[in-house]
Design an enzyme around this catalytic site. Structure first.
Site, PDB file in Angstrom:
ATOM      1  N   ARG A   1       8.159  -4.640  -2.375  1.00 55.89           N
ATOM      2  CA  ARG A   1       7.481  -4.835  -1.085  1.00 55.89           C
ATOM      3  C   ARG A   1       6.758  -6.195  -1.065  1.00 55.89           C
ATOM      4  O   ARG A   1       6.722  -6.873  -0.040  1.00 55.89           O
ATOM      5  CB  ARG A   1       6.469  -3.719  -0.823  1.00 55.89           C
ATOM      6  CG  ARG A   1       7.055  -2.326  -0.769  1.00 55.89           C
ATOM      7  CD  ARG A   1       7.923  -2.151   0.476  1.00 55.89           C
ATOM      8  NE  ARG A   1       8.354  -0.770   0.613  1.00 55.89           N
ATOM      9  CZ  ARG A   1       7.973   0.044   1.595  1.00 55.89           C
ATOM     10  NH1 ARG A   1       7.185  -0.370   2.546  1.00 55.89           N
ATOM     11  NH2 ARG A   1       8.412   1.287   1.644  1.00 55.89           N
TER      12      ARG A   1
ATOM     13  N   ASN B   1      -2.153  -0.411  -8.490  1.00 57.91           N
ATOM     14  CA  ASN B   1      -2.495   0.749  -7.681  1.00 57.91           C
ATOM     15  C   ASN B   1      -3.890   0.534  -7.103  1.00 57.91           C
ATOM     16  O   ASN B   1      -4.850   0.276  -7.838  1.00 57.91           O
ATOM     17  CB  ASN B   1      -2.458   2.032  -8.524  1.00 57.91           C
ATOM     18  CG  ASN B   1      -2.497   3.255  -7.645  1.00 57.91           C
ATOM     19  OD1 ASN B   1      -3.264   3.309  -6.677  1.00 57.91           O
ATOM     20  ND2 ASN B   1      -1.666   4.224  -7.938  1.00 57.91           N
TER      21      ASN B   1
ATOM     22  N   TYR C   1       1.469   8.153  -0.699  1.00 60.52           N
ATOM     23  CA  TYR C   1       0.430   7.368  -1.399  1.00 60.52           C
ATOM     24  C   TYR C   1       0.608   7.616  -2.893  1.00 60.52           C
ATOM     25  O   TYR C   1       0.633   8.770  -3.337  1.00 60.52           O
ATOM     26  CB  TYR C   1      -0.963   7.819  -0.938  1.00 60.52           C
ATOM     27  CG  TYR C   1      -2.106   7.061  -1.581  1.00 60.52           C
ATOM     28  CD1 TYR C   1      -2.706   5.982  -0.930  1.00 60.52           C
ATOM     29  CD2 TYR C   1      -2.583   7.420  -2.849  1.00 60.52           C
ATOM     30  CE1 TYR C   1      -3.756   5.287  -1.520  1.00 60.52           C
ATOM     31  CE2 TYR C   1      -3.631   6.727  -3.439  1.00 60.52           C
ATOM     32  CZ  TYR C   1      -4.206   5.670  -2.773  1.00 60.52           C
ATOM     33  OH  TYR C   1      -5.244   4.974  -3.354  1.00 60.52           O
TER      34      TYR C   1
ATOM     35  N   CYS D   1       1.974  -9.503  22.853  1.00 62.06           N
ATOM     36  CA  CYS D   1       0.614  -9.998  23.023  1.00 62.06           C
ATOM     37  C   CYS D   1      -0.190  -8.858  23.641  1.00 62.06           C
ATOM     38  O   CYS D   1       0.376  -7.815  23.983  1.00 62.06           O
ATOM     39  CB  CYS D   1       0.571 -11.236  23.908  1.00 62.06           C
ATOM     40  SG  CYS D   1       1.144 -10.953  25.587  1.00 62.06           S
TER      41      CYS D   1
HETATM   42  P1  NAD Z   1       4.895   1.878   4.576  1.00 56.91           P
HETATM   43  O1  NAD Z   1       5.209   3.232   4.085  1.00 56.91           O
HETATM   44  O2  NAD Z   1       5.988   0.981   5.055  1.00 56.91           O
HETATM   45  O3  NAD Z   1       4.091   1.075   3.443  1.00 56.91           O
HETATM   46  C1  NAD Z   1       3.015   1.607   2.724  1.00 56.91           C
HETATM   47  C2  NAD Z   1       2.848   0.771   1.466  1.00 56.91           C
HETATM   48  O4  NAD Z   1       1.741   1.266   0.698  1.00 56.91           O
HETATM   49  C3  NAD Z   1       4.082   0.833   0.574  1.00 56.91           C
HETATM   50  O5  NAD Z   1       4.535  -0.470   0.347  1.00 56.91           O
HETATM   51  C4  NAD Z   1       3.573   1.518  -0.670  1.00 56.91           C
HETATM   52  O6  NAD Z   1       4.226   1.056  -1.835  1.00 56.91           O
HETATM   53  C5  NAD Z   1       2.104   1.161  -0.669  1.00 56.91           C
HETATM   54  N1  NAD Z   1       1.263   2.075  -1.432  1.00 56.91           N
HETATM   55  C6  NAD Z   1       1.267   3.435  -1.421  1.00 56.91           C
HETATM   56  N2  NAD Z   1       0.362   3.919  -2.276  1.00 56.91           N
HETATM   57  C7  NAD Z   1      -0.253   2.852  -2.822  1.00 56.91           C
HETATM   58  C8  NAD Z   1      -1.293   2.716  -3.764  1.00 56.91           C
HETATM   59  N3  NAD Z   1      -1.888   3.788  -4.306  1.00 56.91           N
HETATM   60  N4  NAD Z   1      -1.688   1.475  -4.123  1.00 56.91           N
HETATM   61  C9  NAD Z   1      -1.074   0.380  -3.610  1.00 56.91           C
HETATM   62  N5  NAD Z   1      -0.081   0.449  -2.707  1.00 56.91           N
HETATM   63  C10 NAD Z   1       0.319   1.678  -2.311  1.00 56.91           C
HETATM   64  O7  NAD Z   1       3.782   2.080   5.697  1.00 56.91           O
HETATM   65  P2  NAD Z   1       3.300   1.026   6.810  1.00 56.91           P
HETATM   66  O8  NAD Z   1       4.287   0.995   7.919  1.00 56.91           O
HETATM   67  O9  NAD Z   1       2.918  -0.260   6.170  1.00 56.91           O
HETATM   68  O10 NAD Z   1       1.999   1.770   7.364  1.00 56.91           O
HETATM   69  C11 NAD Z   1       0.831   1.857   6.554  1.00 56.91           C
HETATM   70  C12 NAD Z   1      -0.160   2.842   7.135  1.00 56.91           C
HETATM   71  O11 NAD Z   1      -0.696   2.352   8.366  1.00 56.91           O
HETATM   72  C13 NAD Z   1       0.467   4.179   7.469  1.00 56.91           C
HETATM   73  O12 NAD Z   1      -0.438   5.209   7.117  1.00 56.91           O
HETATM   74  C14 NAD Z   1       0.640   4.115   8.941  1.00 56.91           C
HETATM   75  O13 NAD Z   1       0.697   5.403   9.506  1.00 56.91           O
HETATM   76  C15 NAD Z   1      -0.600   3.367   9.355  1.00 56.91           C
HETATM   77  N6  NAD Z   1      -0.483   2.717  10.674  1.00 56.91           N
HETATM   78  C16 NAD Z   1      -1.561   2.067  11.171  1.00 56.91           C
HETATM   79  C17 NAD Z   1      -1.487   1.418  12.414  1.00 56.91           C
HETATM   80  C18 NAD Z   1      -2.635   0.682  13.026  1.00 56.91           C
HETATM   81  O14 NAD Z   1      -2.580   0.360  14.181  1.00 56.91           O
HETATM   82  N7  NAD Z   1      -3.667   0.380  12.333  1.00 56.91           N
HETATM   83  C19 NAD Z   1      -0.303   1.449  13.139  1.00 56.91           C
HETATM   84  C20 NAD Z   1       0.779   2.107  12.595  1.00 56.91           C
HETATM   85  C21 NAD Z   1       0.692   2.712  11.369  1.00 56.91           C
END
Ligand code: NAD
Length: 551
Positions: free
Chosen positions: A197, A238, A268, A405
């Protein structure tokens, strides 16, 4: 997954479907699955843990076939990624109606969802994954850029220059964080457990450096911070171990947040679990895995609260990390706020939210032309102008060229109608689709995110997104979706999406004007109802009729 194969959207101005109103969802479904767009396309996973565009490959094929032949008075029904019927409607009706991941209240838990998912009866649609308007990491980049800009304005005099942001997660959404920080002139240190990633974000231009060790990462960040230079550094580790370590070392973070996939405990990585064992372990022992990941999240959040106690600006970025950490036994998990009450709600009161569009031609020149049109339409909006300029320079397209935007009440409809005119006049080489994600003013009920800490305590009232979907259906949107769970997980949110096709016809112009007026209007109304004065001013300025206020 059976049937997996590379998929890309068609380009150009020749269509295979019977009209652009159906060619558009067809191209956008395929575009979501483009290997440059999706995180795990073979599994139909687009982003956000397991957010899918279709339930299985047989459903995907059936949707492609159906969209190719669907008539202008027919509507395809999609139940959690599977086309379940085609009904006779009329030309103002959406061509596709989508409902993803819904469960009845008492059954709305992850274990029950997973049981049904394993039986092949449902899928997790996230937000734009299952509603076919994902545009790659740019989508979240813009929201993240706005969030850091609002934070900088509130706390650091309008810039992150000389400030260190510590966060985790470089996935589909999280991968936007480093670029959003550097676009605000700050320094970002991002922890990610999966080296692939980190590499993907580096290759895609979202991340500047890949540090070989934590020592090296901290050194690079400290140097750039002292020099006032923007820099983003990714490091493998991690988060539940690295954040406590950074706190122990006394690294002076100015801002701390997180975007690991914490909304789903199986997405996670817990402490002391190898990356290689993750999938197998989570699938075979989901309860044990969830308990361990919650304990790890508790340690992760305890470190974040440690930074908060030390004076850092700490916020939750919409992934349910606080909820899971609390379930993991950490009592102070909610000591820091979510990003919406902290920075975004005033924008929602102005009807502001995401406005994204995609050039179905595949020609980047169409986006350049629409960028210029937006700048011309809103010359007084300097932060919009800054974003459009930076995005043009620094945001690589993934899949079909797209832009996003934030526009407010009275702005979205003007931009939409202008784009439709540009298609009609031939200034654009093919139609564009205009949609939004669900981090929006009127389309979401999410007590840990969009509706956290509403002034009247109505955080969990879920009537609003359903009304929003009904309004968009009644106003002429090309496809409308309702989702459960999304970014925060099963049982924690309901939200609605819409996409409208600007195909250059007079009919599309009328639909666009109504949809893009009424869609944000539901948000303004929702905030007036909750008692926000700013929303009342917006409603007054735009002559919104709100019976309980107007009388
Ligand atoms: P994703 O699954 O594509 O990526 C998550 C990343 O976290 C992965 O690369 C994974 O390897 C890493 N990860 C998991 N556990 C970890 C740990 N203990 N330590 C370090 N890295 C770790 O998900 P994404 O699309 O990037 O979304 C991330 C989060 O944001 C999700 O929970 C999603 O639902 C949320 N989200 C937030 C918004 C917002 O507006 N703020 C919008 C959409 C999604």
């Amino acid at each position: 997954m059976e049937g997996a194969r590379p998929v890309r959207a068609a380009r150009g101005s020749t269509r295979v479907a019977r009209s652009w109103q159906t060619e558009a969802p067809l191209r956008m479904l395929c575009n979501n699955l483009d290997p440059d767009v999706a995180e795990r396309p073979d599994d139909l996973v687009i982003y956000g843990g397991t957010g899918r565009a279709a339930r299985d490959w047989a459903s995907f094929d059936a949707m492609v076939r159906t969209l190719t032949t669907l008539a202008e008075d027919e509507t395809m029904l999609v139940q959690s990624g599977r086309p379940v019927g085609v009904l006779r409607t009329h030309e103002w009706a959406p061509r596709v109606l989508i409902a993803n991941s819904h469960l009845v209240g008492d059954w709305a838990t992850w274990p029950e969802f997973r049981r049904l998912e394993q039986l092949g009866l449902t899928m997790y649609g996230q937000m734009t994954a299952g509603s076919w308007i994902y545009i790659g990491t740019q989508g979240i980049l813009q929201g993240t850029y706005e969030t850091f800009a609002a934070l900088a304005a509130q706390r650091f005099g309008g810039t992150l220059r000389g400030r260190l942001v510590v966060t985790a997660g470089l996935g589909g959404m999280g991968g936007a964080q480093p670029l959003a920080v550097t676009m605000n002139d700050g320094v970002a240190l991002v922890v990610e457990c999966d080296p692939a990633r980190v590499r993907r974000r580096l290759d895609g231009g979202y991340l500047d450096r890949f540090a070989g060790s934590l020592d090296e990462a901290v050194r690079m960040c400290e140097q750039s911070r002292a020099a006032g230079e923007a820099l983003s550094v990714g490091v493998v580790g991690n988060a539940c171990e690295v954040l406590p370590e950074l706190l122990r070392r006394g690294v002076a973070a100015d801002v701390v947040t997180d975007q690991t996939s914490a909304h789903d405990p199986l997405s996670y990585l817990p402490r002391e679990v190898d990356l290689a064992d993750w999938g197998d372990y989570a699938a075979k022992k989901p309860d044990e895995f969830s308990a361990r990941s919650r304990e790890s999240m508790a340690e992760h959040v305890e470190a974040m609260v440690g930074f908060l106690d030390g004076g850092a600006e700490v916020f939750d970025y919409g992934n349910s990390l606080r909820v899971e950490a609390k379930a993991g036994g950490y009592e102070r998990a909610f000591d820091y706020p979510g990003f919406v009450p902290a920075y975004i709600r005033p924008l929602f009161c102005a009807g502001k939210g995401p406005f994204r569009w995609v050039a179905l031609s595949g020609d980047p020149r169409d986006i350049a032309a629409t960028d210029a049109a937006v700048l011309e339409l809103f010359p007084e909006n300097t932060s919009l102008a800054r974003w459009i300029r930076l995005a043009g320079e620094r945001v690589p397209f993934q899949g079909l060229p797209a832009r996003i935007c934030w526009l407010g009440q009275g702005e979205r409809d003007r931009a939409g109608v202008r784009f439709n005119d540009m298609v009609a006049s031939g200034e654009l080489s093919a139609p564009v689709v205009i949609g939004r994600d669900h981090l929006d003013t009127g389309s979401v009920a999410s007590p840990y995110r969009e509706t956290e800490s509403m002034a009247d305590g109505s955080d969990a009232i879920a009537d609003w997104p359903l009304l929003n979907a009904l309004v968009n259906t009644a106003s002429g949107a090309s496809w409308v979706s309702i989702h459960h769970g999304g970014g925060v997980g099963i049982g924690r949110s309901l939200h609605a999406g819409q996409v409208t096709v600007a195909d250059g016809t007079a009919l599309a112009g009328q639909k666009i004007e109504r949809v893009l007026t009424n869609d944000p209007a539901t948000g303004v109304i929702r905030h007036v109802d909750a008692g926000y004065e700013l929303a009342r001013t917006t409603a007054h300025t735009h002559s919104l009729h709100i019976p309980m206020v107007d009388t």
